[in-house]
Structures are given as C-alpha cells and as structure tokens.
Design a protein around this motif. Structure first.
Motif, PDB file in Angstrom:
ATOM      1  N   VAL A  36      11.272   6.021  17.580  1.00 24.53           N
ATOM      2  CA  VAL A  36      11.046   7.339  16.984  1.00 24.53           C
ATOM      3  C   VAL A  36      10.149   7.128  15.776  1.00 24.53           C
ATOM      4  CG1 VAL A  36      12.053   9.335  15.816  1.00 24.53           C
ATOM      5  CG2 VAL A  36      13.231   8.304  17.769  1.00 24.53           C
ATOM      6  N   THR A  37       9.047   7.869  15.722  1.00 16.55           N
ATOM      7  CA  THR A  37       8.097   7.713  14.629  1.00 16.55           C
ATOM      8  C   THR A  37       7.948   9.036  13.889  1.00 16.55           C
ATOM      9  OG1 THR A  37       6.864   6.068  15.889  1.00 16.55           O
ATOM     10  CG2 THR A  37       5.746   7.072  13.993  1.00 16.55           C
ATOM     11  N   VAL A  38       8.062   8.950  12.566  1.00 16.10           N
ATOM     12  CA  VAL A  38       7.870  10.123  11.715  1.00 16.10           C
ATOM     13  C   VAL A  38       6.653   9.846  10.847  1.00 16.10           C
ATOM     14  CG1 VAL A  38       8.847  11.636   9.960  1.00 16.10           C
ATOM     15  CG2 VAL A  38      10.332  10.619  11.691  1.00 16.10           C
ATOM     16  N   SER A  39       5.634  10.671  10.952  1.00 18.00           N
ATOM     17  CA  SER A  39       4.415  10.505  10.149  1.00 18.00           C
ATOM     18  C   SER A  39       4.230  11.755   9.291  1.00 18.00           C
ATOM     19  CB  SER A  39       3.197  10.299  11.057  1.00 18.00           C
ATOM     20  OG  SER A  39       3.011  11.402  11.922  1.00 18.00           O
ATOM     21  N   ALA A  40       3.924  11.508   8.031  1.00 21.49           N
ATOM     22  CA  ALA A  40       3.709  12.606   7.077  1.00 21.49           C
ATOM     23  C   ALA A  40       2.314  12.464   6.491  1.00 21.49           C
ATOM     24  CB  ALA A  40       4.755  12.569   5.968  1.00 21.49           C
ATOM     25  N   THR A  44      13.187   3.106  14.510  1.00 24.40           N
ATOM     26  CA  THR A  44      12.588   4.230  13.766  1.00 24.40           C
ATOM     27  C   THR A  44      11.543   3.696  12.813  1.00 24.40           C
ATOM     28  OG1 THR A  44      14.283   4.139  12.042  1.00 24.40           O
ATOM     29  CG2 THR A  44      14.694   5.616  13.912  1.00 24.40           C
ATOM     30  N   ALA A  45      10.511   4.506  12.580  1.00 30.72           N
ATOM     31  CA  ALA A  45       9.435   4.106  11.667  1.00 30.72           C
ATOM     32  C   ALA A  45       8.919   5.353  10.955  1.00 30.72           C
ATOM     33  CB  ALA A  45       8.307   3.420  12.437  1.00 30.72           C
ATOM     34  N   VAL A  46       8.444   5.129   9.720  1.00 30.83           N
ATOM     35  CA  VAL A  46       7.884   6.206   8.909  1.00 30.83           C
ATOM     36  C   VAL A  46       6.459   5.818   8.546  1.00 30.83           C
ATOM     37  CG1 VAL A  46       8.067   7.558   6.802  1.00 30.83           C
ATOM     38  CG2 VAL A  46      10.142   6.812   7.998  1.00 30.83           C
ATOM     39  N   GLU A  47       5.525   6.698   8.842  1.00 30.74           N
ATOM     40  CA  GLU A  47       4.124   6.474   8.509  1.00 30.74           C
ATOM     41  C   GLU A  47       3.663   7.572   7.549  1.00 30.74           C
ATOM     42  OE1 GLU A  47       2.057   6.582  12.175  1.00 30.74           O
ATOM     43  OE2 GLU A  47       2.946   4.725  12.962  1.00 30.74           O
ATOM     44  N   LEU A 101      15.174  18.174  14.579  1.00 32.34           N
ATOM     45  CA  LEU A 101      14.070  17.482  15.225  1.00 32.34           C
ATOM     46  C   LEU A 101      14.355  15.988  15.337  1.00 32.34           C
ATOM     47  CD1 LEU A 101      11.082  19.266  13.412  1.00 32.34           C
ATOM     48  CD2 LEU A 101      12.175  19.879  15.576  1.00 32.34           C
ATOM     49  N   LEU A 102      14.861  15.378  14.276  1.00 30.18           N
ATOM     50  CA  LEU A 102      15.185  13.946  14.309  1.00 30.18           C
ATOM     51  C   LEU A 102      16.330  13.657  15.263  1.00 30.18           C
ATOM     52  CD1 LEU A 102      14.886  13.138  10.489  1.00 30.18           C
ATOM     53  CD2 LEU A 102      13.221  12.630  12.294  1.00 30.18           C
ATOM     54  N   ALA A 103      17.331  14.535  15.301  1.00 24.71           N
ATOM     55  CA  ALA A 103      18.473  14.325  16.204  1.00 24.71           C
ATOM     56  C   ALA A 103      18.020  14.370  17.662  1.00 24.71           C
ATOM     57  CB  ALA A 103      19.535  15.379  15.934  1.00 24.71           C
ATOM     58  N   ASN A 104      17.167  15.345  18.006  1.00 23.72           N
ATOM     59  CA  ASN A 104      16.675  15.422  19.378  1.00 23.72           C
ATOM     60  C   ASN A 104      15.837  14.188  19.734  1.00 23.72           C
ATOM     61  OD1 ASN A 104      17.900  17.842  19.886  1.00 23.72           O
ATOM     62  ND2 ASN A 104      16.072  19.091  19.531  1.00 23.72           N
ATOM     63  N   VAL A 124       8.772  11.679   1.688  1.00 20.93           N
ATOM     64  CA  VAL A 124       9.001  10.332   2.234  1.00 20.93           C
ATOM     65  C   VAL A 124      10.424   9.826   1.958  1.00 20.93           C
ATOM     66  CG1 VAL A 124       8.205   7.940   2.192  1.00 20.93           C
ATOM     67  CG2 VAL A 124       6.537   9.815   2.089  1.00 20.93           C
ATOM     68  N   PRO A 125      10.944   9.865   0.720  1.00 15.93           N
ATOM     69  CA  PRO A 125      12.325   9.401   0.518  1.00 15.93           C
ATOM     70  C   PRO A 125      13.342  10.203   1.311  1.00 15.93           C
ATOM     71  CG  PRO A 125      11.165   9.585  -1.571  1.00 15.93           C
ATOM     72  CD  PRO A 125      10.297  10.224  -0.544  1.00 15.93           C
ATOM     73  N   LEU A 126      13.124  11.511   1.455  1.00 12.94           N
ATOM     74  CA  LEU A 126      14.084  12.320   2.200  1.00 12.94           C
ATOM     75  C   LEU A 126      14.069  11.932   3.676  1.00 12.94           C
ATOM     76  CD1 LEU A 126      14.998  15.961   1.717  1.00 12.94           C
ATOM     77  CD2 LEU A 126      14.257  15.308   4.000  1.00 12.94           C
ATOM     78  N   VAL A 127      12.888  11.668   4.259  1.00  8.86           N
ATOM     79  CA  VAL A 127      12.825  11.239   5.665  1.00  8.86           C
ATOM     80  C   VAL A 127      13.546   9.915   5.849  1.00  8.86           C
ATOM     81  CG1 VAL A 127      11.270  10.495   7.495  1.00  8.86           C
ATOM     82  CG2 VAL A 127      10.736  12.540   6.162  1.00  8.86           C
ATOM     83  N   HIS A 128      13.334   8.950   4.930  1.00  9.22           N
ATOM     84  CA  HIS A 128      14.034   7.661   5.018  1.00  9.22           C
ATOM     85  C   HIS A 128      15.542   7.870   4.974  1.00  9.22           C
ATOM     86  CE1 HIS A 128      10.847   4.669   5.065  1.00  9.22           C
ATOM     87  NE2 HIS A 128      10.174   5.355   4.116  1.00  9.22           N
TER      88      HIS A 128
END
Length: 461
Positions: free
Chosen positions: A378-382, A341-344, A366-369, A323-327
């Motif tokens: 853009v949503t990133v869920s882990a 952008t959002a992180v779930e 992946l994030l750049a694309n 999670v911290p690395l994605v942020h």
C-alpha cells in the motif's frame, strides 16, 4: 420602580403599523407644539406693538394741544377736547396739568403715569391692577418749546388679549385636527406600505420549506423588502438542505440497520424454534452480538458524519501536517504481515487547511480498504498542487469491478457482500462528504491498474 416601564410596554401598540403611527403622532405633536408657541409669541408681540402705535398716535394728537412756547405750559381747548382727554395725563416737567377724571391720584395707573413722565422720553409699560384688565401706558415728550412737557396715554389691553386668546384657541383646535389627520393618514399609508410584508408572511405560511420550491425573489419589491426576501430565500434554502440531509440520514439509518436487525430476529426465532445445544446457543449469542456491534458502528458513523455536516466548513478551521498524520494512521492500520506500506512525499512539511480529526476521518476508510484488498503493498503519496494538497492511496489488489464503479460512493453499496468484510458500505461515501464539506474532494481513478487508486484533494494550509 419597574412598574412604569412595564406599564408603558403594555400600553405600546402591538403592531408595527400602530407603533409607526404613534411615532409619527408624537413627532407631529412636538413640532406643532413648538410652532404654536412660536406663533402665539409672535402674535402677542405684534398686538403689543399695535397697542403702542395707537398710543403714540394719540399722544401725538394730544401734544398738538399743548403750548410750550410761552412763559408756562398751557393746554389749548379744541373741538374734540373730551375725546382727546380720555386716559391722558399732561405734565409740565413733573407737575401734573391734566388727568383723566375717572382716575384717582394714588391708583396704580396714575403712579405709573407719573413714573413715565419723570423720564422725559418715550417709554411704555404695562399696568396690571388686581381685579382689573391690563392697561398699556406710554409717555411721549412734547417737541419744541422752552418748557418740558410730557403726554402720557393709556390703553386697555383687554381687546388685544381677547384677540390673542382667540388665536391661541384657534391654533389649538387646528393642532388637534392636524394631529388626528396625521394619525389616520399615517396608519393608512403605513398599512399600504406594509402590504407586501403581509403578502410575504402569508406566502411563508402556505409554503413548505421541504416540499415547495417557491421563493420570495426580489422582483416588484422595494429595496428593503428585496433584501429581506433574499435573506429569507437563503434561509429557506438552508432549511431545505438540512431537512433533506435529515431525511437522507434517516433513510440511511433505516436501510443499514435493517440487515443486522433482521439477522438478530432470525437468530432469536431460530434459537427459540427448538432446543439447542450449548455450542449452538453460544454461536447464536455471538451472531447477535456481532449484529448489535454492527448496528452500533453504523449509528456512530452516520451520526458523526451528520455532526460534521451540521458544523459546516466554517467551523472546521485549522491546518494539519499531512505526513506525520499518514505515518500515524499506517502504524495503527493493522495490515497483514505480507503487506508493506510506504509513504512518498515531495516535501517534509505538507500542510492541508483542515483539522487533524477531520483529515483522519477522511483517510481512514481509504487506508482500511487499501490494506484489506492489497496483495503486497500500500503506497500513500502526498504532493502539493496550486492552492491544494493531493494525497493518493494506491494498492495492488484486485481493484474495483468496472460494473460497480458508478456505485462506489453510494451509501450502503458494497461490491461483494460475501468477501468476509462486515462493513456497512458507508466509509467511502462518508470520506467524500467530509472532504467536500471542507472544500475538497475524494475521487477514484478507473484507469489505474493493477489495483485501485483513490485521490484526496484538500485546500492547502
């Protein structure tokens, strides 16, 4: 001080067969030396006992001619008196009654006979006079009678020593013959045993690790050579994999560098073809600089990926809090102002079994694309899965064309080269390679709509 070890190394056989034969010869020589010493010691002891038995028999025969029942000790005359008196001393107590005619009173032999007679018991000794062969001397008390009497007999040991010398010479000759046979037979048997090794060596010389699929295998080999063949097969497979990877890297470099290099050549030819204005010259310089920068990015990307693959998953150990690395990656992503952008995540701490730098290199393309093609978010869920961590990167852009989905992870492939993006088409293939090297996977969900969804699966930390 170091000359002796160097000399021994030079004298040592160069081949394994020669060294094994030398070891067998040395072992056999040591064993035969011990056996020869023991055998000759036993034979010498046996011959000495034979001499003592003969002396006792002669002393017993002479004792029958000694009369100790009267007032004094008397020696009776017999038919074979001269034969019995040969090398014989007869004592009455300590008084000498008879002695061999050829023996002087003060000789070492006579003195030894006197010392034995004084003991009044059975005893033996060996007399070695200078310049004379050794003589065995034994004393035998005369049984019965009122007066003590002792018979002392002597026997020349030269025939016995000669027999012992003959046995020693014969055993030495036999040892030499046996050592020669041992060396020859050992070389022959070792050479036959090492024949499969020579065959494997010839096969390895003929084969090409990249062009040939031949392998040693384990059939028709002893257990030791079967294990060696298995190890060599694994080594050949690794070499073949490395060579294929190098060929692939070379091909990708050649393919990807051709486009910017062609652009540089065309700009230079166009610029030299006719006089240009300052603005045109500046534009050519900028195009050449952009192409050179693109070449640099391509080289750095491919070489970094080659280093990661060369190290392998065993050296990419470590854990990363996802999670911290994605942020952090999203903060430095540089998305357009209208893209959010959002992180779930299901848990505040979600660790993946991968080094932070490697996870960053997997997620960055992946994030750049996603940021490049997203319309609004853009949503990133882990989330955690059994034994794994899954990270979804979702955007609401146009998605991947259906006709291009099969080529999405092919190096150098791009869905639309006229989209204003100067990438080399290596981001997604590199992300998948790095994930697989770490025991994970990068996949695309063709059923997701609208937009695109990429899923990264990694081992849990």
């Amino acid at each position: 001080m170091n000359r002796a070890p160097r000399l021994l190394r030079r004298l040592a056989p160069r081949t394994l067969r020669g060294r094994l034969a030398l070891v067998a010869l040395t072992t056999a020589a040591l064993l035969m030396t011990i056996l020869t010493v023991v055998f000759n010691a036993v034979m010498d002891h046996h011959l000495r006992h034979q001499a003592d038995d003969e002396l006792r028999a002669r002393a017993a025969a002479v004792a029958t001619t000694v009369d100790t029942g009267g007032d004094r000790v008397r020696v009776l005359e017999t038919v074979n008196d001269r034969l019995l008196d040969t090398n014989v001393w007869i004592y009455a107590g300590t008084h000498l009654l008879e002695k061999p005619p050829s023996t002087a009173d003060g000789s070492p032999l006579a003195l030894a006979a006197g010392r034995l007679a004084v003991q009044h018991r059975h005893a033996c000794t060996t007399v070695q006079a200078p310049g004379h062969p050794p003589v065995r001397v034994c004393s035998q008390p005369v049984p019965g009678g009122r007066h003590p009497a002792t018979v002392v007999t002597a026997l020349d040991l030269a025939p016995y020593r000669s027999s012992a010398g003959t046995l020693l010479l014969g055993s030495l000759i036999l040892d030499a013959v046996m050592l020669g046979c041992t060396y020859v037979l050992t070389r022959l048997s070792v050479g036959r045993a090492l024949r499969p090794v020579r065959t494997m060596t010839d096969q390895a010389t003929r084969w090409s690790a990249i062009a040939s699929a031949e392998r040693f295998g384990t059939e028709d080999h002893p257990a030791e050579l079967a294990r060696l063949g298995t190890s060599l097969d694994q080594l050949l497979d690794r070499i073949r994999t490395v060579l294929r990877h190098e060929q692939q890297l070379t091909g990708e470099l050649s393919h990807e560098l051709r486009t910017p290099l062609t652009r540089i050549i065309m700009e230079l030819d166009w610029w030299r073809g006719r006089p240009r204005t300052d603005a045109e010259t500046h534009a050519a310089h900028r195009a050449i600089a952009d192409a050179a920068q693109s070449m640099r990015v391509i080289c750095d990307t491919l070489l970094n990926e080659a280093r990661e693959n060369g190290r392998g998953p065993a050296t990419a150990a470590g854990t990363t809090d996802v999670v911290p690395l994605v942020h952090r990656l999203l903060d430095h992503l540089g998305t357009p102002g209208d893209v959010k952008t959002a992180v779930e995540t299901q848990a505040p701490v979600l660790e993946a079994g991968i080094a932070p730098a490697l996870l960053e290199r997997i997620l960055s393309p992946l994030l750049a694309n996603a940021a490049r093609y997203a319309r609004s978010h853009v949503t990133v869920s882990a989330r955690r899965a059994p034994g794994a961590v899954r990270i979804d990167v979702v955007d609401d852009g146009p998605g991947v064309p259906e006709a291009f989905a099969d080529e999405l992870f092919q190096p150098g492939r791009r869905a639309d080269r006229a989209d204003g993006h100067d990438g080399a088409g290596l981001g997604l293939p590199l992300a998948r390679r790095l994930a697989r090297a770490a025991g994970g996977e990068v996949s695309y969900d063709p059923g997701h709509a609208p937009g695109a969804r990429f899923t990264v699966s990694l081992p849990a930390g």
